[in-house]
Structures are given as C-alpha cells and as structure tokens.
Design a protein around this motif. Structure first.
Motif, PDB file in Angstrom:
ATOM      1  N   ASP A 227      -5.387   4.521 -27.426  1.00  0.00           N
ATOM      2  CA  ASP A 227      -4.407   3.459 -27.644  1.00  0.00           C
ATOM      3  C   ASP A 227      -3.018   4.098 -27.584  1.00  0.00           C
ATOM      4  OD1 ASP A 227      -5.201   4.483 -30.527  1.00  0.00           O
ATOM      5  OD2 ASP A 227      -3.221   3.592 -30.695  1.00  0.00           O
ATOM      6  N   GLY A 228      -2.010   3.327 -27.239  1.00  0.00           N
ATOM      7  CA  GLY A 228      -0.671   3.873 -26.991  1.00  0.00           C
ATOM      8  C   GLY A 228      -0.058   4.581 -28.183  1.00  0.00           C
ATOM      9  N   PHE A 229      -0.360   4.123 -29.388  1.00  0.00           N
ATOM     10  CA  PHE A 229       0.198   4.761 -30.574  1.00  0.00           C
ATOM     11  C   PHE A 229      -0.376   6.169 -30.730  1.00  0.00           C
ATOM     12  CE2 PHE A 229       0.711   5.824 -35.004  1.00  0.00           C
ATOM     13  CZ  PHE A 229       1.988   5.353 -35.300  1.00  0.00           C
ATOM     14  N   THR A 230      -1.696   6.270 -30.678  1.00  0.00           N
ATOM     15  CA  THR A 230      -2.347   7.568 -30.852  1.00  0.00           C
ATOM     16  C   THR A 230      -2.027   8.495 -29.684  1.00  0.00           C
ATOM     17  OG1 THR A 230      -4.129   6.414 -31.985  1.00  0.00           O
ATOM     18  CG2 THR A 230      -4.549   8.689 -31.362  1.00  0.00           C
ATOM     19  N   ASN A 232       0.599   8.607 -27.809  1.00  0.00           N
ATOM     20  CA  ASN A 232       1.953   9.123 -27.966  1.00  0.00           C
ATOM     21  C   ASN A 232       2.002  10.195 -29.060  1.00  0.00           C
ATOM     22  OD1 ASN A 232       4.831   9.063 -29.097  1.00  0.00           O
ATOM     23  ND2 ASN A 232       5.047   7.894 -27.219  1.00  0.00           N
ATOM     24  N   ALA A 233       1.335   9.921 -30.182  1.00  0.00           N
ATOM     25  CA  ALA A 233       1.360  10.862 -31.308  1.00  0.00           C
ATOM     26  C   ALA A 233       0.704  12.195 -30.943  1.00  0.00           C
ATOM     27  CB  ALA A 233       0.674  10.248 -32.530  1.00  0.00           C
ATOM     28  N   VAL A 234      -0.430  12.166 -30.258  1.00  0.00           N
ATOM     29  CA  VAL A 234      -1.096  13.434 -29.948  1.00  0.00           C
ATOM     30  C   VAL A 234      -0.305  14.225 -28.893  1.00  0.00           C
ATOM     31  CG1 VAL A 234      -3.407  12.682 -30.631  1.00  0.00           C
ATOM     32  CG2 VAL A 234      -2.738  12.535 -28.219  1.00  0.00           C
ATOM     33  N   LYS A 236       2.955  14.271 -28.521  1.00  0.00           N
ATOM     34  CA  LYS A 236       4.096  14.888 -29.209  1.00  0.00           C
ATOM     35  C   LYS A 236       3.631  16.011 -30.143  1.00  0.00           C
ATOM     36  CE  LYS A 236       7.256  11.003 -28.844  1.00  0.00           C
ATOM     37  NZ  LYS A 236       7.531   9.671 -29.419  1.00  0.00           N
TER      38      LYS A 236
END
Lengths: 337, 337
Positions: A227-230, A232-234, A236
């Motif tokens: 998913d876009g949230f995860t 992006n987080a991984v 970064k």
C-alpha cells in the motif's frame, strides 16, 4: 517518440536536466526531446551544440517544491511541469519527465493527462537493486501516490506491474510478492489480508505470497506490491538507514587509530562504488503507472547521468507500447483483466 | 523484585538465557530470578555456582517458534513461557522475560497477565540508537502487537511511552513524533491524519508533529509513535538494509584488488564495532507496554550479554514503579489522562 521534459524541476535545474537531455538527444536520434522552461537559462548549457531532435518551449513559471500539489497544477497553468503535462494531454508529446515536486507530478498525471479507464488509482513504482547473488532486481509499488489504499488498488497495481515487467524487463510470468509483516497467509492488517485473497485468486498473476520488509533487497520476487503508505515508509527507511550507515562508517574510520585510517583510505574507492549501487536515487526514477502516458519522476537531487538514465527508460516504455498494453488489458468493462 | 524468566525460549536456550541470568543474579542481589524450564538442562550451566537469588521451576513443555500464539497460550498451560506468565498473574513474580515466540509472549501478556484498565491495546516498544551527534536515542512503538490500529490506540501508546521516558530515561516532557509519510500537518493516510489531531490537542503530550522514516536513526524526537503495521515494517526494513549493506561491504572487499583487501583487513575491527551498534537486536529487547506487569521480549538469537541487558531493563522498570504509574494515570474512568 516525443518526451516532454520539465527543465525547471529539481535542485540542479535547469543545468543537470539540460545536460542529461543533450546526452540522450545525441544517443537517441529517433526520439524528440521537448524542454519546457526558461529559454535563456536552458540555452546557455547548449554551448555550440545544435541538435535537430531537441526543442525548447519557453515558460516563465515553475512549480515550487513546497507548492500544494493540486492547487499548483490547477492554478499554475503556465508552469513548466504543467505545460509539459498539457502537451502530453494534447497529443504533442508522448511521455512526461520531471525532477520536481512529486505530489504535483502525480497531480499532473491524474488531473491533466488522466487515468487509464478502470484503473482507480495510479501508483508510483521504482526498481530496487538486489544484493543477493544472481537474483534479479525487484520493482516496488505503490510508493505513495495513494496513501489510503483499498484491496482492489493493490490488485490493480500488481497487474499493472506484471505487464511492465513483461514488456520492459522481458520477464515471463513475473512473480509478485505482497509486502506484509509476516510470511504466513493470515498475517497482517485487514487491508493486507483482503489484498492477499484478491491476489491469490487472480489467474493473471504469478502470486508468490507475502514477503517481509527485511527481504526487500534480496530479489526474492520480481514485483513487490505494497500500500502507498507502507511503500513510502519502507523506501525512506532504506534511504535513511543506508545514509546513516555510510556516515557511521566514515566516522568510525575518521575516529579510528592509524591502522583504521590507513585501511579506510585503501578501501575508499570500493566503498564509493558500493554506496552508489545502494543509493536508490542513483538507480533512477519512479514511474507513475496507471495514467494515459508514461510519467517519470526522478529525485530532486538528480544529476545529468540520472536524467539520461530516466529518459532512456521513458524511451524504452514508449518503444514497448507499454501504456497501450495496459489500456487494452483494462479496457473490458465487464472483466477488466 | 522477582523476575520470571522463560529459560526455554530462543535459538540458544537454555544456555545463553541461563548464563545471562547468572550474570544478572550476581550483579543484582536485591532481585530474585525465577528460571522456568527443564531443570537438568538449566542446571548444567550453573557449574559450581550457587546463588541465593536464583531459582529453577521445572517445566516439561515449551512454546515453539512456529506455534500459533493464542492457541499455544490457551493449550500449553505447562509450557515454560506460559507458566512464567501465570506466576506473574498469581503475584509470585513481578515481571516476565522471554526470547521465545513474540506472538505467544504478546498473547501471554494479554490473556494471562492482562491489560491495564483503559488501555485498549498494549504495544511493543524498543529503543533505536541515534547516530546523529549528541542526539539521544528514540523509543519506537508499536512494533506490531496490534496490526490494525485506531487513532485512540496511537494516542494511548504515545501517552504510555511518555511515562516510560520520564520514569526510565529521566526525560522531562519527552518529545513525541508521529511516523508519517510527510512532515506537514495534513499528510498521510486517514489513520495518521486522525491520530495527528488527537496527539496535537492532548495537553499531556509534548507533541513534535510528523517525522519521516528517513529520520528514524537521527534522534529527532524522544519517542516515535507508529501504527503496529508500519512500525513492524520499518524496523524490519532497517534490519534488512543494515544486514545487506554490511554483507555488500564484505563482498566489495573480498572481490576487490589487493589494496582493497588489505584495507578491509585493517578496518575489520572498527566495522565490527559499528555493526554491533547498528544491529538493533544487540541493543536489547522490546517491552510490551500496557499490560499489568513489565513483559520484556528479546530477539530469538539473543546471547547472554543481551539477556543480562534485558534483565537489567526489567529491574529498572520495576524499581521505578513504571507500571503502577501507568495504572494510576489511566485509572480515572471519566478522563483517562
């Protein structure tokens, strides 16, 4: 093939964008490069070169890195990025490239160029290097085009990435892994459990199952869908951890005894080569997949070499007719797959 | 102070658990260590040592690493982990420590020891090292005790971690950052936007705002609060990236020319020291916060040194009466804060 380029986006714009573009224009005579930006600022880097397949479209405004994405795209109609996107929409160009504001580029793709029919949410995708022996690199998406994903988005992203991997990387039946917090089938949050079920039963996917974040760089699968949230987080986290480690190694060497210092000097070149390989910014570009034309983003700090690499990628995607294949595969109203 | 220890959990159990415990028992005469596990297997590591403050409670079963957590806790009543948890529940011990199955330990905390009143979901918390000059380390939670978080869970986790930071780390008004995919207030998915609002308006929190995953190791805030899914994913990404980089450095050196090889040999010790600092498994332990007693988990691969470190942590938490403070702060039915 015509690529519209936002010459004013990025920390080193227009210089590095123009230099990368000049290099690409020399390499690819079959491709037309359209530079959107301030003509004088751009032309100074041309020097005595005059290439037939490069064109400057003069613009006076630009999207700033801190501009609100949607507002910028709606109001700054004369900004280099927005005008380049409009050229794609109007059929004057076939692909869009920018190193500018990511959100604004996603908004340009969505609002100006437009989604592919049946694709609810486009996704940002990049390629992770693999450090595990002979394993191939993995494409990973979504990196944050869409912060609140639904299971159907995750499925569509997996299907699109599979077509990309077939068309561009030449992988038959690419394997797809779902980024989750455990490898067993019933692991994860509600979104991942439901996404797992959708991916598992889709006959058009070569579904591998869940993969964990500690395997991101091991090339376990051809495609990693998150998913876009995860996602992006991984991404970064990877970036931060790599930068922290490299600077910790430097400190360790600088603060070490003479033996350590001399040793550090001796492996300097080897470490530099490796750091470059690890830095995903150098690997080049994220593709906004799911819109009516290839839209490629590169990091704000991109230099000419990366710009050249991304333009090569854009050209490959155009040559393979990848977007047409996506449109075909998602064209059936009754069964989109 | 009495700590119940699952001597059979972990890759190097019971040996490393027992050795770490013997070391702690020597250091802390005021603490009673209760080893749950197979008596003969445990006693062989005692050698000629006979300490007053160490006790073995013979058990015959254990929770396996691939056991279903809830089922294991419900059915394996005679397993070392479950018996140790039951001792805490029955008031025979004050804290629980294990290197075994994480899910089963969380389930032991929830189902055997029990939640603190008003805490809907306990969280797993660990401490990240900081590599940024003088900056302090950051505590991060939730690492996956709860895969589907609600905004109220995120708020409760932030409040609990603040009390921990005050009690155990001696930080007055610790800063709390929300792990998000952008620093601006309106960034992120629906869960993070709602969590932001709750955290921002709570007078008991020193809320810093959003922080991005690339800053996890920079000690920007004292506490990083994340939903359990993302927290777990970023921690595993960090682990994977660090391991990949370290092994890539090794390969670079081994495949390099003579100069690189000699240089690599010269900095070997310095790199080892650094790798140890980076490896969060070595930093020691995750605390299940929000249950009626301290429950500490360490990585399955923990050696005696880490076990000793975790037992020291357990003792510090008991000495500071941290759990009592949590219970007090959350005791008011009308206003839990």
């Amino acid at each position: 093939m015509r690529i519209a380029i936002d010459a004013m986006g990025g920390d080193f714009a227009p210089k590095e964008i123009v230099l990368g573009c000049l290099h690409a224009a020399k390499d690819y005579q079959d491709t037309h490069f359209m530079l959107y930006g301030h003509e004088d600022e751009i032309r100074q880097f041309f020097q005595d070169q005059d290439l037939d397949n490069i064109e400057i479209i003069h613009t006076t405004a630009k999207v700033e890195s801190n501009d609100d994405p949607v507002r910028a795209v709606r109001r700054k109609k004369d900004a280099s990025m927005v005008m380049a996107a409009q050229a794609v929409k109007d059929g004057q160009a076939d692909a869009l490239f920018s190193c500018g504001n990511t959100g604004a580029l996603v908004a340009s793709g969505l609002l100006v160029i437009g989604r592919i029919n049946q694709i609810d949410r486009p996704a940002l995708m990049t390629t992770l290097p693999s450090f595990s022996g002979q394993a191939q690199a993995s494409d990973i998406l979504d990196l944050g085009a869409n912060a609140d994903a639904k299971p159907i988005n995750v499925l569509q992203h997996a299907l699109m990435a599979s077509i990309y991997a077939e068309d561009i990387r030449g992988i038959e039946k690419p394997t797809v892994g779902l980024l989750n917090i455990g490898t067993e089938e019933n692991k994860g949050n509600d979104l991942m459990k439901k996404s797992y079920d959708l991916l598992a039963k889709d006959p058009n996917l070569n579904f591998y199952g869940n993969i964990e974040a500690r395997d991101l760089l091991n090339g376990v699968v051809d495609i990693i869908v998150a998913d876009g949230f995860t996602g992006n987080a991984v991404l970064k986290t990877m970036e931060g951890t790599a930068l922290t480690l490299v600077s910790a190694i430097k400190d360790t060497i600088l603060q070490g005894n003479l033996k350590t210092k001399v040793g550090g000097w001796m492996i300097k070149d080897a470490l530099k080569t490796m750091a470059k390989q690890v830095d995903y910014n150098q690997v080049g570009g994220a593709l906004l997949i799911g819109v009516q034309a290839p839209v490629m983003k590169s990091h704000g700090s991109s230099k000419a070499e990366v710009v050249h690499y991304c333009l090569t990628n854009c050209r490959n995607i155009l040559k393979a007719n990848m977007v047409s294949h996506l449109i075909e595969r998602f064209s059936d109203d009754i069964n989109p797959i």
